[in-house]
Write an enzyme that holds these catalytic residues in place. Sequence first.
Site, short mmCIF file in Angstrom:
data_model
loop_
_atom_site.label_atom_id
_atom_site.label_comp_id
_atom_site.label_asym_id
_atom_site.label_seq_id
_atom_site.Cartn_x
_atom_site.Cartn_y
_atom_site.Cartn_z
N SER A 105 -10.58 7.46 0.08
CA SER A 105 -11.11 6.46 -0.85
C SER A 105 -12.42 6.99 -1.41
O SER A 105 -13.05 7.87 -0.80
CB SER A 105 -11.37 5.15 -0.10
OG SER A 105 -12.10 4.24 -0.90
N TYR A 116 -14.39 0.04 7.04
CA TYR A 116 -13.59 0.78 6.05
C TYR A 116 -14.32 2.06 5.63
O TYR A 116 -13.72 3.15 5.59
CB TYR A 116 -13.35 -0.13 4.84
CG TYR A 116 -12.37 0.41 3.82
CD1 TYR A 116 -10.99 0.28 4.00
CD2 TYR A 116 -12.82 1.04 2.66
CE1 TYR A 116 -10.09 0.77 3.05
CE2 TYR A 116 -11.93 1.53 1.72
CZ TYR A 116 -10.57 1.39 1.91
OH TYR A 116 -9.69 1.87 0.97
P1 NAD Z 1 -1.57 -2.18 0.28
O1 NAD Z 1 -2.13 -3.27 1.11
O2 NAD Z 1 -0.86 -2.50 -0.98
O3 NAD Z 1 -0.61 -1.25 1.16
C1 NAD Z 1 -0.95 -0.87 2.47
C2 NAD Z 1 0.27 -0.32 3.16
O4 NAD Z 1 -0.10 -0.01 4.53
C3 NAD Z 1 1.42 -1.31 3.22
O5 NAD Z 1 2.66 -0.64 3.09
C4 NAD Z 1 1.30 -1.88 4.63
O6 NAD Z 1 2.51 -2.40 5.14
C5 NAD Z 1 0.84 -0.65 5.39
N1 NAD Z 1 0.24 -1.00 6.66
C6 NAD Z 1 -0.85 -1.77 6.89
N2 NAD Z 1 -1.06 -1.92 8.20
C7 NAD Z 1 -0.08 -1.22 8.83
C8 NAD Z 1 0.26 -1.00 10.20
N3 NAD Z 1 -0.45 -1.54 11.21
N4 NAD Z 1 1.34 -0.24 10.48
C9 NAD Z 1 2.08 0.30 9.48
N5 NAD Z 1 1.81 0.13 8.17
C10 NAD Z 1 0.74 -0.63 7.85
O7 NAD Z 1 -2.82 -1.21 0.01
P2 NAD Z 1 -3.05 -0.05 -1.07
O8 NAD Z 1 -4.13 -0.50 -1.96
O9 NAD Z 1 -1.78 0.44 -1.63
O10 NAD Z 1 -3.70 1.05 -0.11
C11 NAD Z 1 -3.04 2.25 0.28
C12 NAD Z 1 -4.10 3.23 0.73
O11 NAD Z 1 -4.96 3.56 -0.36
C13 NAD Z 1 -5.00 2.70 1.85
O12 NAD Z 1 -5.28 3.72 2.78
C14 NAD Z 1 -6.27 2.30 1.10
O13 NAD Z 1 -7.40 2.33 1.93
C15 NAD Z 1 -6.31 3.39 0.05
N6 NAD Z 1 -7.11 3.05 -1.12
C16 NAD Z 1 -6.82 1.95 -1.87
C17 NAD Z 1 -7.60 1.67 -2.98
C18 NAD Z 1 -7.33 0.50 -3.87
O14 NAD Z 1 -8.19 0.19 -4.70
N7 NAD Z 1 -6.21 -0.17 -3.76
C19 NAD Z 1 -8.67 2.52 -3.32
C20 NAD Z 1 -8.94 3.61 -2.53
C21 NAD Z 1 -8.14 3.89 -1.43
#
Ligand code: NAD
Length: 266
Positions: free
Chosen positions: A147, A160
Amino acid sequence: MADTPQSLENKVALITGATSGIGEMLAVELARRGAHIVYTGLANSTQIDALNTKFASSSGPALFIPADLSAPGDATALVTTTEAKLGRVDILVNNAGVQHVEAVDSFPTDKWDLIMAVNLSAVFHATRAALPGMKSRGFGRIINIASAHGLVASPFKSAYVASKHGVVGFTKAVALEIAAEANLTCNAICPGYVKTPLVDGQIKDQAAAHNMTEDQVVSDIILAAQPNKRFVEAHELAALVALLSGDDGRSFNGAALSIDGGWTAR
Ligand code: NAD
């Protein structure tokens, strides 16, 4: 560089957290390029049936493996089960992640433990399990979705930010360990805000906490950090993951690749 998109035909790509948001888009793109998709995430059987259809590729039907990545053994089992069923893991995308926003002096300790387990420790366990097979076959791509918060901080996101800085540091250490291997790389991607369920939850919480509309939260809080004033699109991340996954990505190693509209250039 090739004129046509790199094919990932016959590569096995294991993607965590592909049942939603960014991971789902990554799986769609790697499948489009021919990779055999194995994935996990929290979802019910109806959702999994729909995702299996979405992620099917020329290399075969998608495979969902249930795993709770907050449990140390599950990340390891995800890799060993994939190897048992499909013979190998060529591309490991550590994408699953969770968030909780609260001041550090009242931050719930169970939330700290959960965020560290899913965002950081699962990355270690899956990488540790996948590397021996990758080394023996002479090909491997480990792509960690960190991130912008792996490079800079924001208040109220202590767990985080700590976990994502940890992912970036872990990525660099692994990259140095595998640098002399023929065709193995480990990189982190550091996105700015992408509109997914994870961010939608933050928008709702902030709107309630600050008595603002959700539009105000997006413009005054969320996108305040991003100089280009728009969300990163998940398909933009997917194109980068596809590049890193193929042969054209072989010289990226140990990078923390910002894709954040200029956020961390400040
Ligand atoms: P999201 O909540 O849409 O998806 C998260 C995924 O992780 C889902 O498939 C969920 O089922 C899975 N997950 C969560 N807990 C779990 C567990 N205990 N066991 C197995 N699976 C689990 O989130 P997103 O925004 O798509 O985020 C995906 C990645 O990108 C994350 O690592 C997040 O930190 C990173 N990220 C997101 C953003 C953003 O703005 N959305 C920005 C930077 C980084």
